[in-house]
Each structure stands twice: as structure tokens, then as C-alpha cells.
Design a protein around this motif. Structure first.
Motif, short mmCIF file in Angstrom:
data_model
loop_
_atom_site.label_atom_id
_atom_site.label_comp_id
_atom_site.label_asym_id
_atom_site.label_seq_id
_atom_site.Cartn_x
_atom_site.Cartn_y
_atom_site.Cartn_z
N GLY A 149 57.64 41.01 41.13
CA GLY A 149 58.49 41.72 40.18
C GLY A 149 57.78 42.10 38.90
O GLY A 149 58.37 42.70 38.00
N ARG A 150 56.49 41.79 38.78
CA ARG A 150 55.70 42.12 37.59
C ARG A 150 54.92 43.40 37.84
O ARG A 150 54.41 43.63 38.94
CB ARG A 150 54.75 40.98 37.24
CG ARG A 150 55.44 39.63 37.09
CD ARG A 150 56.47 39.64 35.97
NE ARG A 150 57.21 38.40 35.90
CZ ARG A 150 56.80 37.32 35.22
NH1 ARG A 150 55.65 37.35 34.58
NH2 ARG A 150 57.55 36.24 35.19
N LYS A 151 54.81 44.20 36.78
CA LYS A 151 54.12 45.50 36.87
C LYS A 151 52.83 45.48 36.06
O LYS A 151 52.84 45.06 34.90
CB LYS A 151 55.03 46.62 36.37
CG LYS A 151 56.30 46.82 37.22
CD LYS A 151 57.13 47.98 36.67
CE LYS A 151 58.36 48.22 37.53
NZ LYS A 151 59.17 49.36 36.99
N ARG A 179 37.42 40.95 39.48
CA ARG A 179 38.02 39.77 40.12
C ARG A 179 38.41 38.71 39.08
O ARG A 179 39.46 38.09 39.17
CB ARG A 179 37.02 39.18 41.13
CG ARG A 179 36.87 40.03 42.39
CD ARG A 179 35.80 39.46 43.30
NE ARG A 179 36.11 38.12 43.77
CZ ARG A 179 36.78 37.84 44.88
NH1 ARG A 179 37.22 38.82 45.66
NH2 ARG A 179 37.00 36.58 45.25
N LYS A 180 37.55 38.53 38.09
CA LYS A 180 37.87 37.56 37.03
C LYS A 180 39.06 38.03 36.21
O LYS A 180 39.92 37.24 35.81
CB LYS A 180 36.65 37.36 36.14
CG LYS A 180 35.50 36.65 36.84
CD LYS A 180 34.26 36.59 35.95
CE LYS A 180 33.08 35.96 36.69
NZ LYS A 180 31.83 36.00 35.90
N LEU A 181 39.11 39.34 35.96
CA LEU A 181 40.26 39.91 35.25
C LEU A 181 41.55 39.64 36.01
O LEU A 181 42.56 39.21 35.42
CB LEU A 181 40.05 41.41 35.06
CG LEU A 181 41.24 42.21 34.54
CD1 LEU A 181 41.54 41.84 33.09
CD2 LEU A 181 40.99 43.71 34.65
N ALA A 182 41.53 39.88 37.30
CA ALA A 182 42.73 39.66 38.12
C ALA A 182 43.18 38.21 38.06
O ALA A 182 44.38 37.91 37.96
CB ALA A 182 42.45 40.07 39.56
N GLN A 183 42.23 37.30 38.10
CA GLN A 183 42.55 35.88 38.02
C GLN A 183 43.25 35.56 36.70
O GLN A 183 44.26 34.85 36.66
CB GLN A 183 41.25 35.08 38.15
CG GLN A 183 41.42 33.58 38.29
CD GLN A 183 40.08 32.88 38.39
OE1 GLN A 183 39.19 33.09 37.56
NE2 GLN A 183 39.91 32.05 39.41
N CYS A 184 42.72 36.12 35.60
CA CYS A 184 43.30 35.87 34.27
C CYS A 184 44.68 36.49 34.15
O CYS A 184 45.61 35.88 33.59
CB CYS A 184 42.38 36.41 33.19
SG CYS A 184 40.80 35.56 33.03
N VAL A 185 44.84 37.71 34.66
CA VAL A 185 46.13 38.41 34.56
C VAL A 185 47.18 37.69 35.39
O VAL A 185 48.33 37.51 34.95
CB VAL A 185 45.98 39.88 35.00
CG1 VAL A 185 47.36 40.53 35.16
CG2 VAL A 185 45.15 40.65 33.98
N ASP A 186 46.83 37.27 36.59
CA ASP A 186 47.77 36.56 37.45
C ASP A 186 48.25 35.27 36.77
O ASP A 186 49.45 34.95 36.78
CB ASP A 186 47.12 36.26 38.79
CG ASP A 186 48.09 35.71 39.82
OD1 ASP A 186 49.25 36.18 39.85
OD2 ASP A 186 47.70 34.82 40.59
N LYS A 187 47.34 34.54 36.18
CA LYS A 187 47.71 33.30 35.49
C LYS A 187 48.59 33.60 34.28
O LYS A 187 49.53 32.86 33.99
CB LYS A 187 46.45 32.55 35.06
CG LYS A 187 46.72 31.17 34.49
CD LYS A 187 45.43 30.42 34.23
CE LYS A 187 45.70 29.02 33.71
NZ LYS A 187 44.45 28.26 33.47
N TYR A 188 48.29 34.69 33.59
CA TYR A 188 49.08 35.08 32.43
C TYR A 188 50.52 35.43 32.84
O TYR A 188 51.49 35.06 32.17
CB TYR A 188 48.43 36.28 31.75
CG TYR A 188 49.22 36.90 30.62
CD1 TYR A 188 49.21 36.34 29.35
CD2 TYR A 188 49.96 38.06 30.83
CE1 TYR A 188 49.93 36.93 28.31
CE2 TYR A 188 50.68 38.65 29.81
CZ TYR A 188 50.67 38.07 28.54
OH TYR A 188 51.38 38.65 27.53
N LEU A 189 50.67 36.12 33.97
CA LEU A 189 51.99 36.57 34.41
C LEU A 189 52.81 35.46 35.07
O LEU A 189 54.02 35.39 34.89
CB LEU A 189 51.83 37.74 35.40
CG LEU A 189 51.34 39.06 34.82
CD1 LEU A 189 51.04 40.05 35.93
CD2 LEU A 189 52.34 39.64 33.84
N ILE A 190 52.13 34.60 35.82
CA ILE A 190 52.84 33.62 36.63
C ILE A 190 52.73 32.20 36.07
O ILE A 190 53.58 31.35 36.31
CB ILE A 190 52.31 33.65 38.09
CG1 ILE A 190 52.40 35.06 38.65
CG2 ILE A 190 53.06 32.68 38.98
CD1 ILE A 190 53.81 35.61 38.70
#
Length: 487
Positions: free
Chosen positions: A143-145, A467-478
Motif C-alpha cells: 500500500g506504499r507508493k 540495492r542499498k537504497l531499496a533496503q533503506c527505503v523498505d525499512k523506512y516504510l515498513i
């Protein structure tokens, strides 16, 4: 390892290239890979050295000993699974990475290193041929954009990782096609566009939305992105090129490399460009200023377009042929390397076109068009602290004829005017977008990675950053993440 003495039995062997005078007739892929059985033999040369310096020297942390062992035992599907666990796009790195891993191979201390790069390429190519590279859509949506601005290797890696864990990802690209520097910065003979197209198709099936011909800050406002998305990721390139402030700079026929190379790829793809805007090397004497990879790409492209002569100038002195004491193993050494384009130039013109320790003083022209370039030779010296300095050699001035001059001197930083200034992101002392250790800028919810954050760099670094960015963003969102970045 399956063959513990393979490194003693078998010499290093790499794929070949089409003959120089044949391959310069078109922009087709120049690489001829080894057969699978020979790849297995090369994989057996891995020493199982205990401490995998190859993996640690790879920005992605590719698990090289493991996939070599699996290939040797004919477990190609498992080898691809291991490879994909650290690298979203091994075909990109397999085609154009300079192989930082091989420079740190333990075998390479006293012998020829293993062939990490071509084994990697063979694994992914076999995977595509067998149809086992499939989309991996998420089982559940979060549900996150997430908006990703820039579809180069960093943006693509981040987009794929985030989409696979359930986030709704939209990638904005101002060009007419996805790929960034992969699409319009690297010539087709090194990286055919088919490699990009099939990955884009896979990502679309995983739920990623691509919006091309959309320049954020122009076609869509930054305020609209802030209102629509939970997170904005800035993954554009370092696109402000170095220039020369010398007399005659404004003459026609002097262009930046990244005006020349993208146009060549577009023409090869059958896209229409007004004849008055076409930059062509056909029947021209070309001078390329800059000795790096981009300069080499200008050389190869100019030859294919029909240049009558090509000369390459480099401000720095010639690098050493072998490692020096200042570049010990396992660092990636800055040594003299001869690219495929340089070999093509030698075959066509019968000379080494590279000229080191040369400064450009001015340009001359007739009827508003460049005709000559005035240069001077340089002398380089190194002080006790290892700092280099240069001085002009009196009386060494010389002149070259030139109908087309291409600047390939690198890039300063991303473009500030427009999106970045509109967002109000902070810059570091080099003009790149500044971030914290979690890749977030000074603005909450806005992240950055790739060349826009670290400066001009390699594709392998860009994928690792994504890949590191995605890891950080996922942790930030979830609040937590199962995404893997690198070792």
C-alpha cells in the motif's frame, strides 16, 4: 572446490572478439563467448582460497567461489540463484564491468586470475536461454507508493527490489526510453539494447510502472510527487560535464561526448533526428579529449561512423603497465589498459591513437567551424607525499587538424537547476546530492543513490547503490526489511 587443482591444470581463457576490421562495419555485439564446457573449465580454476577477496572487492558482494563451484558441477540454475541473490542485473556487469573482483583474485598474485566476469555472463545468458529468468511479482502489496527519478542502473535496481517486496513503484525517465546510461551512454556494440529491453519487460510484469519522456520539475512538479508518493528516490546521473574555457570553444563541431554517444544509439535504434542536429564523424578528422571509458566509446563510435582519422588526447601522464608499490594487491590498479576501441583504431589507422600529457590551449576555425586544435605537451612530477603536479614544456606546442572535437573529460555533478533546486536538497562539497548513512537527503522521505549521490562511477557501483537504497527505503516504510544489499 570440485576441482581443487584446476588452477594448476588450466590456463586462463576468455572469450574472443570479432576481427577488428570486420566488427567496425556495424554496431552489432562484438563479443564471442566461450562454450559452456570451457566456462566450466574456467570455473574450476577458482582456488577456494578461504578468504574471498574477489567478493569483498566486488561492490555487490557477488559470491564468486560459490557460483564457480556450482557451474563446475553443472548446477547452472542454482548458480544463477546465487548470482541473483546479490546482483539484479548480472548481464550488465558481465558485459561492461571492469571486473574489480578479478584484480583481487588470490590466484592473480602470481598467476592469471580467474574469469569471474565471463562466468557471470555465461550463467545469466544460459538462464535467459532456458527461460528460468522469470518475473517475481510480490505476493502481498504494502500500500506504499515510491517514486524513482532516473532509470539508470541504480534506479532500476532500487525499483526491482522495492516492487518485489510489495511497494507500488513508478519510475520517471526524461528520455524516450528506459535505461539511463545503459541505454544512451554505452554503445550498442558493447551492450546491445536487447539486454535492457528484456529486463524492463520483466520489471513491468513485476508491477513497476515506467513513465518516459517525463522530466520531473518540468513535465511534473516536485510538489505533485510529494503529494502522490510516500517516498521519492533520486537516482539520476552525474550529468554536468567538464568543459574547457579556451579560445575558440564556441566554434561549431565541438561537442560533449554525451551529446554524441546517445545520438548514435538513437540513430541505431531507428529514431529520427533532424539532419541539422546530427553529430556525425563520417569523413571527418576526429579529436577526442579525455582518455577514460567514455573517450574510448567515442573512438569506437567515430570509427564505425566512418571517421577518416581519430586521435585521443589525455591530460594525465600514461599509467604504468603493471602494478606499482602505491597500488598493491588486492586494490584495483590504475594501469595501462587497451580497450577494444583502441585495438580497432590501430587496425584501421595503423597507429596507437592515444596521446598522454597533452593540454588543449585553443581552437581555430573557418567560417565558424572548428578546423584546428592547438596543444602543448606536459611534464608531470610527484612530490614526497605522492601528490602530482604538471607544467607545460616550453617549445612543445603543436597543432592538430580537427573537423569534430569530442569532450570526454568526465562529469562534475548532477544538474542542480530544476528538480534538485526545487526540492531543496543539500549538496556535498563536490556538488553531489548529500545523504546520511541511510541514503536519505536532508529532506524527510527523499532518498538518493547512484551517480547523483556518489558522483560519476561504474555501473556495478550504481547497482550496489540501488540495492542499498531499496533496503533503506523498505525499512523506512515498513520498520524492518528482509532485502539484501551486499556483503
Amino acid at each position: 572446490m570440485g576441482n581443487p587443482t584446476g588452477f594448476k591444470k588450466y590456463p586462463r581463457k576468455v572469450g574472443s572478439y570479432k576481427p577488428e576490421l570486420k566488427r567496425i562495419k556495424d554496431f552489432d555485439d562484438i563479443y564471442i563467448p566461450l562454450e559452456d564446457e570451457e566456462i566450466k573449465t574456467q570455473a574450476s580454476r577458482c582456488m577456494d582460497c578461504g578468504v574471498p577477496f574477489c567478493s569483498y572487492n566486488c561492490p555487490l558482494g557477488n559470491i564468486i567461489p560459490d557460483y564457480n563451484d556450482l557451474v563446475y558441477h553443472d548446477q547452472w540454475d542454482k548458480a544463477l540463484e546465487v548470482l541473483h541473490s546479490t546482483n539484479n542485473f548480472p548481464e550488465f556487469t558481465g558485459k561492461i564491468c571492469p571486473a574489480l573482483c578479478e584484480a583481487s583474485c588470490v590466484l592473480g598474485i602470481h598467476n592469471d586470475p580467474i574469469t569471474c566476469k565471463q562466468v557471470e555472463l555465461a550463467i545469466i545468458e544460459r538462464g535467459w536461454e532456458k527461460g528460468i529468468v522469470k518475473p517475481q511479482p510480490p505476493a502481498v502489496l504494502s500500500g506504499r507508493k515510491v517514486a524513482i527519478v532516473g532509470s539508470g542502473p541504480s534506479g532500476l535496481a532500487a525499483a526491482q527490489q522495492l516492487a518485489r517486496v510489495g511497494h507500488s513503484v513508478t519510475v520517471y525517465e526524461r528520455e524516450d526510453a528506459v535505461g539511463g546510461c545503459l541505454r544512451y551512454g554505452i554503445p550498442d556494440y558493447k551492450l546491445p539494447q536487447m539486454y535492457i529491453d528484456r529486463r524492463v519487460e520483466q520489471m513491468e510484469e513485476e508491477g513497476v510502472t515506467f513513465l518516459t519522456n517525463t522530466n520531473v520539475g518540468v513535465d511534473v512538479s516536485v510538489d505533485e510527487l510529494k503529494e502522490t508518493f510516500d517516498v521519492i528516490c533520486l537516482t539520476g546521473g552525474s550529468t554536468t560535464p567538464r568543459d574547457l574555457d579556451v579560445s575558440g570553444r564556441n566554434l561549431d563541431g565541438i561537442h560533449f561526448a554525451m551529446d554524441f554517444l546517445p545520438q548514435a544509439n538513437k540513430l541505431n535504434a531507428g529514431k529520427e533526428i533532424p539532419s541539422t542536429q546530427v553529430i556525425s564523424a563520417k569523413d571527418k578528422k576526429v579529436v577526442v579529449i579525455g582518455g577514460g571509458d567514455t573517450g574510448s566509446d567515442c573512438v569506437g563510435t567515430s570509427i564505425r561512423q566512418g571517421a577518416v582519422d581519430v586521435i585521443q588526447l589525455e591530460l594525465l601522464d600514461a599509467p604504468p603497465i603493471e602494478r606499482t608499490e602505491s597500488q598493491p594487491w588486492p586494490v584495483y590498479p590504475m594501469i595501462l589498459r587497451t580497450s577494444s576501441s583502441h585495438k580497432e583504431a590501430y587496425a584501421k589507422f595503423g597507429k596507437d591513437i592515444r596521446n598522454y600529457s597533452i593540454a588543449t590551449k585553443s581552437f581555430e576555425g573557418e567560417h565558424g567551424k572548428v578546423t584546428k586544435i592547438n596543444c602543448i605537451k606536459l611534464e608531470w612530477s610527484t612530490d614526497a607525499n605522492g601528490r602530482k603536479s604538471m607544467k607545460e614544456i616550453p617549445g612543445s606546442e603543436f597543432q592538430l587538424e580537427a573537423d569534430l572535437v569530442l569532450f570526454a573529460m568526465g562529469f562534475l555533478h548532477p544538474e542542480h537547476k530544476g528538480m534538485l533546486d526545487d526540492l531543496g536538497v543539500a549538496y556535498d562539497n563536490r556538488g553531489n546530492v548529500s545523504s546520511d548513512n541511510c541514503y536519505m537527503t536532508n529532506i524527510e522521505g527523499i532518498f538518493t543513490a547512484g551517480d547523483m549521490r556518489r558522483g560519476q562511477s561504474l555501473v556495478v557501483h550504481a547497482i550496489a547503490e540501488g540495492r542499498k537504497l531499496a533496503q533503506c527505503v523498505d525499512k523506512y516504510l515498513i520498520g524492518s526489511t528482509f532485502l539484501r544489499s551486499s556483503l
